[in-house]
Design a protein around this motif. Structure first.
Motif, mmCIF file in Angstrom:
data_model
loop_
_atom_site.group_PDB
_atom_site.id
_atom_site.type_symbol
_atom_site.label_atom_id
_atom_site.label_comp_id
_atom_site.label_asym_id
_atom_site.label_seq_id
_atom_site.Cartn_x
_atom_site.Cartn_y
_atom_site.Cartn_z
ATOM 1 N N ASP A 71 0.759 -1.238 0.137
ATOM 2 C CA ASP A 71 -0.003 -0.008 -0.064
ATOM 3 C C ASP A 71 0.847 0.998 -0.092
ATOM 4 O O ASP A 71 0.356 2.317 0.106
ATOM 5 C CB ASP A 71 -0.881 0.030 1.462
ATOM 6 N N ILE A 72 2.170 1.151 -0.059
ATOM 7 C CA ILE A 72 3.082 2.180 -0.097
ATOM 8 C C ILE A 72 3.187 2.880 -1.533
ATOM 9 O O ILE A 72 3.013 4.207 -1.780
ATOM 10 C CB ILE A 72 4.445 2.012 0.375
ATOM 11 N N TRP A 73 3.737 2.057 -2.768
ATOM 12 C CA TRP A 73 3.774 2.472 -3.855
ATOM 13 C C TRP A 73 2.816 1.616 -4.984
ATOM 14 O O TRP A 73 2.894 1.598 -6.009
ATOM 15 C CB TRP A 73 4.977 2.666 -4.252
ATOM 16 N N TYR A 77 6.350 2.914 -13.063
ATOM 17 C CA TYR A 77 4.966 2.759 -13.434
ATOM 18 C C TYR A 77 3.889 2.786 -12.181
ATOM 19 O O TYR A 77 2.908 3.339 -12.477
ATOM 20 C CB TYR A 77 4.551 1.609 -14.535
ATOM 21 N N TYR A 78 4.570 2.047 -11.260
ATOM 22 C CA TYR A 78 3.629 1.886 -10.199
ATOM 23 C C TYR A 78 3.613 3.317 -9.472
ATOM 24 O O TYR A 78 2.427 3.689 -8.895
ATOM 25 C CB TYR A 78 4.103 0.674 -9.148
ATOM 26 N N LEU A 79 4.624 3.963 -9.348
ATOM 27 C CA LEU A 79 4.780 5.342 -8.698
ATOM 28 C C LEU A 79 3.860 6.438 -9.493
ATOM 29 O O LEU A 79 3.079 7.285 -8.873
ATOM 30 C CB LEU A 79 6.341 5.799 -8.618
ATOM 31 N N ILE A 80 3.887 6.294 -10.641
ATOM 32 C CA ILE A 80 3.248 7.376 -11.574
ATOM 33 C C ILE A 80 1.634 7.137 -11.527
ATOM 34 O O ILE A 80 1.123 7.862 -11.218
ATOM 35 C CB ILE A 80 3.796 7.353 -13.055
ATOM 36 N N ASP A 81 1.214 5.900 -11.661
ATOM 37 C CA ASP A 81 -0.092 5.422 -11.564
ATOM 38 C C ASP A 81 -0.592 5.815 -10.177
ATOM 39 O O ASP A 81 -1.960 6.067 -10.238
ATOM 40 C CB ASP A 81 -0.186 3.932 -12.034
ATOM 41 N N ASN A 82 -0.032 5.882 -9.287
ATOM 42 C CA ASN A 82 -0.606 5.618 -7.847
ATOM 43 C C ASN A 82 -0.103 6.937 -7.166
ATOM 44 O O ASN A 82 -0.135 7.221 -6.030
ATOM 45 C CB ASN A 82 -0.384 4.502 -7.016
ATOM 46 N N GLN A 83 0.495 8.067 -7.588
ATOM 47 C CA GLN A 83 1.133 9.151 -7.319
ATOM 48 C C GLN A 83 -0.117 9.798 -6.226
ATOM 49 O O GLN A 83 0.444 10.332 -5.002
ATOM 50 C CB GLN A 83 1.934 10.110 -7.953
ATOM 51 N N GLY A 84 -1.168 10.027 -6.332
ATOM 52 C CA GLY A 84 -2.080 10.478 -5.605
ATOM 53 C C GLY A 84 -2.287 9.817 -4.397
ATOM 54 O O GLY A 84 -2.873 10.478 -3.263
#
Length: 379
Positions: free
Chosen positions: A321-323, A346-353
């Motif tokens: 649940d962190i990134w 891609y995980y960081l960008i897709d879930n940055q919010g």
């Protein structure tokens, strides 16, 4: 974690020589209990680790990392080894700014076909490469010198083969060999020869990799083996047992024998063992003990809180649940009390919010993987 009782040596004292030697060894080291009840199945990553820092590695035409194999960290440098894709070594400062890379494919004196492993010692990077190359780079990855390792009949150079090594001091190299009679060999630079062999190989598939040979910040060297529950520490140029991993559900003797005696053909016809095995990436520091192991066809991460005697085991499939990635990656290195894992762009960008940290303005899907420095939370 508890010390095996002293009485063990006394009870077995009169047994045959091999058993007597084993009992003496068991008396000297500590047991690490690995139990299924300590595996945390219904939790999230944010509950079990804390992030020390994220390092966004600069991405440009000279620093394109294909796949990270290993990370070495010093007080002012980060070295990223990409063995499989770019066959390169990359050097960054501690904030991720690119400094230099080394990639020299060919057959000349400063060139190689394949890099097998790297080690850092005394402000220099030592490189083992094929065919039969061993050379030294300075801290900024500029070529310094070549070293002619005297491979021979007993300890041949094998390529392709998973050779690994670490620099023990300015004169001694510890080599892992993929096929020789023993797992580990000491090489003296001053004598220009292999001077000692350690840990006899058990069978055809009794192999190792770089994550079975680890070196702490203070210089301790630890060795684990794929089908062995003993963790060895190097002391006075000898590998001595330090920990015994007491698996609750270990592989049976027959399963171990079947697996390590398998040929490369028949091994693909065997299912992966469901029992706990394959301790690797062992790390010991002032706060905790850490290693990876396999159980039920999945990588698990073991943490032991030294001060409070608490154990925590997390599976690779833990809810990240962190990134918000699919599970948790393995460990690629360590520095002081921090372990190092990866987060893909891609995980960081897709879930940055949904994340608590910000991404650099120039961070894209094509950027390099992010290094995550973290520690376990025993709460």
């Amino acid at each position: 974690m508890n010390y095996l009782p002293l009485i063990l040596m006394v009870v077995l004292f009169s047994c045959k020589s091999k058993t007597h030697e084993t009992s003496e060894s068991l008396n000297r080291f500590e047991a690490i209990d690995v139990k299924k009840k300590d595996i945390l199945l219904n939790t999230s990553l944010s509950n079990v680790i804390s992030i020390d820092s994220l390092v966004f590695l600069e991405y440009n035409n000279q620093s394109i990392i294909g796949e990270i194999s290993k990370v070495l960290v010093t007080k002012d440098r980060i070295y990223v080894f990409d063995r499989l894709r770019s066959k390169s070594i990359f050097c960054f400062d501690r904030t991720g700014n690119f400094i230099n890379s080394y990639r020299s494919i060919g057959r000349g004196p400063k060139e190689y076909i394949d890099i097998l492993d790297i080690s850092f010692f005394d402000e220099e990077i030592y490189v083992l490469a094929a065919p039969e190359r061993f050379f030294v780079l300075d801290k900024d990855l500029d070529f310094h010198k070549s070293i002619d390792i005297k491979w021979g009949e007993e300890v041949p150079f094998v390529h392709p083969g998973h050779h690994h090594f670490t620099m023990l001091n300015s004169d001694t190299i510890l080599f892992y060999h993929p096929t020789a009679y023993y797992h580990y060999y000491f090489y003296s630079l001053s004598k220009e020869a292999f001077v000692s062999s350690q840990i006899k190989r058990r069978g055809t598939m009794d192999r190792s990799n770089f994550s079975h040979l680890t070196k702490s910040m203070s210089g301790e060297v630890f060795v684990t083996q794929r089908y062995n529950d003993i963790i060895y520490e190097l002391a006075n140029n000898l590998f001595l047992p330090k920990y015994f991993v007491n698996f609750e559900s270990p592989m049976s003797e027959s399963e171990t024998k079947q697996y390590i005696d398998a040929t490369p053909y028949t091994i693909f016809n065997y299912p992966m063992p469901h029992q706990m095995y394959n301790v690797r990436s062992f790390v010991e520091n002032d706060s905790y003990v850490f290693f990876n192991f396999f159980y039920d066809n999945m990588l698990h991460f073991y943490f032991y809180d030294i001060e409070n005697a608490r154990t925590m085991i997390i599976p690779q499939s833990i809810n990240n649940d962190i990134w918000e990635s699919e599970g948790f990656y393995g460990t690629y290195g360590h520095y002081r009390n921090s372990l190092i894992t990866l987060a893909q762009p891609y995980y960081l960008i897709d879930n940055q919010g949904d994340m608590e940290f910000e991404l650099p303005d120039d961070f894209t899907y094509a950027s390099n993987p992010v290094l995550v420095f973290y520690q376990p939370k025993f709460e």
